[in-house]
Design a protein around this motif. Structure first.
Motif, mmCIF file in Angstrom:
data_model
loop_
_atom_site.group_PDB
_atom_site.id
_atom_site.type_symbol
_atom_site.label_atom_id
_atom_site.label_comp_id
_atom_site.label_asym_id
_atom_site.label_seq_id
_atom_site.Cartn_x
_atom_site.Cartn_y
_atom_site.Cartn_z
ATOM 1 N N UNK A 40 -10.990 -78.540 108.516
ATOM 2 C CA UNK A 40 -11.925 -77.872 109.396
ATOM 3 C C UNK A 40 -12.075 -78.533 110.745
ATOM 4 N N UNK A 41 -12.753 -77.812 111.651
ATOM 5 C CA UNK A 41 -12.953 -78.313 113.010
ATOM 6 C C UNK A 41 -13.754 -79.614 113.006
ATOM 7 N N UNK A 42 -14.790 -79.678 112.148
ATOM 8 C CA UNK A 42 -15.598 -80.896 112.094
ATOM 9 C C UNK A 42 -14.754 -82.091 111.667
ATOM 10 N N UNK A 43 -13.877 -81.880 110.700
ATOM 11 C CA UNK A 43 -13.016 -82.963 110.246
ATOM 12 C C UNK A 43 -12.055 -83.443 111.322
ATOM 13 N N UNK A 44 -11.456 -82.490 112.055
ATOM 14 C CA UNK A 44 -10.530 -82.871 113.120
ATOM 15 C C UNK A 44 -11.252 -83.592 114.258
ATOM 16 N N UNK A 45 -12.421 -83.107 114.636
ATOM 17 C CA UNK A 45 -13.176 -83.762 115.708
ATOM 18 C C UNK A 45 -13.599 -85.170 115.306
ATOM 19 N N UNK A 46 -14.115 -85.286 114.082
ATOM 20 C CA UNK A 46 -14.551 -86.598 113.621
ATOM 21 C C UNK A 46 -13.368 -87.557 113.484
ATOM 22 N N UNK A 47 -12.234 -87.061 112.969
ATOM 23 C CA UNK A 47 -11.050 -87.904 112.839
ATOM 24 C C UNK A 47 -10.554 -88.395 114.185
ATOM 25 N N UNK A 48 -10.511 -87.491 115.155
ATOM 26 C CA UNK A 48 -10.090 -87.899 116.499
ATOM 27 C C UNK A 48 -11.073 -88.897 117.098
ATOM 28 N N UNK A 49 -12.361 -88.693 116.836
ATOM 29 C CA UNK A 49 -13.367 -89.634 117.322
ATOM 30 C C UNK A 49 -13.224 -91.008 116.700
ATOM 31 N N UNK A 50 -12.871 -91.036 115.381
ATOM 32 C CA UNK A 50 -12.639 -92.318 114.725
ATOM 33 C C UNK A 50 -11.453 -93.058 115.333
ATOM 34 N N UNK A 51 -10.377 -92.323 115.592
ATOM 35 C CA UNK A 51 -9.203 -92.953 116.212
ATOM 36 C C UNK A 51 -9.575 -93.538 117.581
ATOM 37 N N UNK A 52 -10.260 -92.735 118.391
ATOM 38 C CA UNK A 52 -10.664 -93.213 119.720
ATOM 39 C C UNK A 52 -11.583 -94.422 119.601
ATOM 40 N N UNK A 53 -12.486 -94.401 118.614
ATOM 41 C CA UNK A 53 -13.402 -95.522 118.438
ATOM 42 C C UNK A 53 -12.690 -96.798 118.027
ATOM 43 N N UNK A 54 -11.752 -96.689 117.080
ATOM 44 C CA UNK A 54 -10.989 -97.867 116.666
ATOM 45 C C UNK A 54 -10.180 -98.449 117.816
ATOM 46 N N UNK A 55 -9.507 -97.581 118.558
ATOM 47 C CA UNK A 55 -8.716 -98.060 119.698
ATOM 48 C C UNK A 55 -9.610 -98.640 120.784
ATOM 49 N N UNK A 56 -10.803 -98.035 120.965
ATOM 50 C CA UNK A 56 -11.737 -98.565 121.957
ATOM 51 C C UNK A 56 -12.228 -99.946 121.546
ATOM 52 N N UNK A 57 -12.552 -100.132 120.265
ATOM 53 C CA UNK A 57 -12.969 -101.452 119.796
ATOM 54 C C UNK A 57 -11.890 -102.494 119.993
#
Length: 450
Positions: free
Chosen positions: A49-66
Motif C-alpha cells: 500500500x501507499x502508506x507502506x511505500x511512503x513509510x519505507x522510503x522515509x525509513x531509508x531516508x532517515x537511516x541515510x540521514x543518520x
C-alpha cells in the motif's frame, strides 16, 4: 612578465619520497551507505500500500540521514590524516557536499514519514505531525535538532553566506553538534531497524562514539595541548606593502609543532575585537627555532586589525593544516605561481623546496609586491628565478595564456606547479597551465571556494 633574477647553477637535491596514494576514504564512505541500505533490506518484509511505500522510503531516508550526520561531523573534526593526505580544501568540499545531502535526506525523511503515518492512521497531516512531535518518545528533542540542522543548512547557502558575517556563520555552524546529539536518540527508540537488533544498535553507537572521539581529540584536546605546550605570543608586526602586514610570533619548542612550508594554522589573537574569531593564515616563512610568521592582507575587519596587534598579545593556534607541501612534488623542476597575498605559502616553499625552482608573482604594481625583497634575496641565495607579472603603464593586466607561460618558463610541461591566489586568478592560470601541457596531477593548489 619580467625576469628579475636569472638562475645561477641550480643545486640538485634528491627528491623527497613520494607519498602513497590517499586512502580510499570516499570508497569507505559509500560502503558505509551501502551497509545502511543493507540494514533496511534485511529488516524489511513485503511493502504493501501507499502508506507502506511512503513509510519505507522515509525509513531509508532517515537511516541515510543518520549516517550522513556522522560523516558530516567526522569531516568537521580536522583529522590530520584527512588534512594532510587528502587536502584541507577537498575535505571542506566533501563536508559541504555531505551537508547538502544531509539536509535533503532530512527533509525527505520528515515529509515521507509523516505522510506515511498519516495515511496509515487515516489522519490529517497536521494532526499526525502534532501527535508524532508531542507523543512519541525522544521526538521533541529530535524536532529541535531538525530545526537547528535546517538553520545551519540555510546559513551555509551561498546567498546567505554573502549576507551574514563569518563569525555569525561559524557559531551557527557549531550548533551542528547540538543538532546531531538531539536527533540521535530517536533513531534507536523509534527506528524499527534498530528495535530488537542488538548488533545494529552497537554498530550505530560505535559509529557515533567514534566520531565524537575524533571531534573531542582533534578539535578540543589537541589544540589545548598545542597551546599549553608552545605558548605563542606576538613578537612584532611589520608593514610589507600597502595594506599587507607580517606578524612574527614566538613560543616554546616550536620545532615540535610539525609545521611545514606551505601549511596554515587557524589563528585567534586574544585581544579586544579579535578573540572570538579564528581565521586561517598561511605561514609566510619556514618555521624557525622559536618563531613563526604569517603575512596578512587587510580584506576585512579582522585582517585589518592585524596591523594593530601589540607585542606580547597571546595567540591561540590550531594546526598545522594543509597539503600544499613539498610532499606533493613529483618532478625535479618546480614553478610556483602566486597571485597577490597568495604569495605567502609559496614564499616559504621558495626557500625550502630543493632543485630548480621558479617563482612567478602576479601583482598590480611594484609597490604591491609583498615580501619582494625577501624573494629576490632567496633567488640570489639558491640560484632560482623570480618573475613578476605586473599591470602595464595604463593599468592593463598581463594575460596568462599557454603561450605566455611557455615563453616565461621553457619546458613548463615537465614542471610541478604550485598555485595559490584568488579564486578567479587560480582558475585562469589553471586553464592556461593545462593548455600549456602541464598534467593535472602536477598542478598543486588548495581552494576553499565551495
Amino acid at each position: 612578465m619580467t625576469t628579475v633574477h636569472e638562475p645561477r647553477t641550480a643545486t640538485h637535491v634528491p627528491l623527497p619520497p613520494r607519498r602513497s596514494p590517499p586512502p580510499p576514504v570516499l570508497a569507505l564512505l559509500w560502503a558505509g551507505a551501502a551497509a545502511v541500505l543493507a540494514l533496511w533490506w534485511s529488516d524489511t518484509g513485503s511493502v504493501v500500500g501507499a502508506a507502506g511505500w511512503l513509510t519505507g522510503a522515509g525509513r531509508i531516508a532517515g537511516l541515510l540521514c543518520g549516517y550522513a550526520c556522522a560523516v558530516l561531523v567526522a569531516l568537521m573534526a580536522r583529522v590530520p590524516l584527512f588534512e594532510r593526505r587528502i587536502g584541507s580544501d577537498r575535505v571542506a568540499r566533501w563536508h559541504a557536499m555531505a551537508g547538502r545531502y544531509t539536509v535533503c535526506l532530512l527533509l525527505a525523511h520528515v515529509v515521507l514519514i509523516l505522510l506515511g503515518y498519516a495515511a496509515q492512521d487515516h489522519a490529517s497531516l497536521v494532526h499526525e505531525t502534532v501527535t508524532v512531535v508531542l507523543d512519541y518518545p525522544d521526538m521533541l528533542k529530535a524536532t529541535i535538532g531538525t530545526l537547528i540542522l535546517f538553520a545551519v543548512g540555510i546559513s551555509s547557502a551561498r546567498a546567505a553566506r554573502r549576507r551574514i558575517g563569518h563569525e555569525f556563520w561559524y557559531y551557527v555552524h557549531l550548533l551542528t553538534y547540538v543538532a546531531v546529539f538531539l536527533a540521535f536518540w530517536h533513531q534507536l527508540t523509534l527506528g524499527s531497524d534498530f528495535t530488537g537488533n542488538r548488533a545494529a544498535q552497537l554498530a550505530w553507537y560505535a559509529l557515533y562514539l567514534g566520531v565524537t572521539a575524533l571531534v573531542l581529540w582533534f578539535r578540543v584536546l589537541a589544540p589545548v595541548r598545542l597551546n599549553l605546550r608552545h605558548r605563542l605570543r606576538v613578537e612584532s608586526v611589520h608593514r610589507e606593502a600597502p595594506g599587507v602586514w607580517s606578524v612574527v610570533m614566538s613560543g616554546h619548542q616550536l620545532d615540535r609543532m610539525g609545521a611545514e612550508s606551505g601549511q596554515f594554522f587557524r589563528w585567534r589573537f586574544l585581544t579586544e575585537g579579535m578573540r572570538w574569531t579564528s581565521t586561517p593564515y598561511s605561514l609566510s616563512a619556514p618555521p624557525r627555532a622559536g618563531r613563526l610568521r604569517i603575512t596578512v592582507k587587510a580584506l576585512g575587519d579582522h585582517s585589518a586589525s592585524v596591523a594593530l596587534l601589540r607585542p606580547g598579545t597571546r595567540v591561540w593556534a590550531e594546526g598545522p593544516y594543509g597539503a600544499l607541501t613539498a610532499e606533493r612534488r613529483t618532478a625535479q623542476k618546480v614553478l610556483l605561481i602566486a597571485g597577490g597575498v597568495g604569495v605567502t605559502p609559496l614564499r616559504a616553499l621558495f626557500e625550502t623546496l630543493p632543485g630548480d625552482v621558479t617563482l612567478l608573482y602576479r601583482a598590480r604594481t611594484a609597490e604591491d609586491l609583498a615580501l619582494g625583497r625577501e624573494l629576490e634575496a632567496i633567488a640570489r641565495w639558491r640560484g632560482g628565478r623570480v618573475l613578476y607579472a605586473l599591470n602595464g603603464s595604463r593599468g592593463e593586466r598581463p594575460e596568462f595564456t599557454a603561450q605566455s607561460l611557455r615563453a616565461a618558463v621553457p619546458g613548463i610541461g615537465g614542471h610541478d606547479v604550485y598555485l595559490c591566489g584568488p579564486h578567479g586568478f587560480a582558475r585562469e592560470v589553471y586553464a592556461a597551465l593545462r593548455a600549456a601541457g602541464v598534467p593535472d596531477r602536477r598542478i598543486h593548489h588548495e581552494s576553499f571556494e565551495l
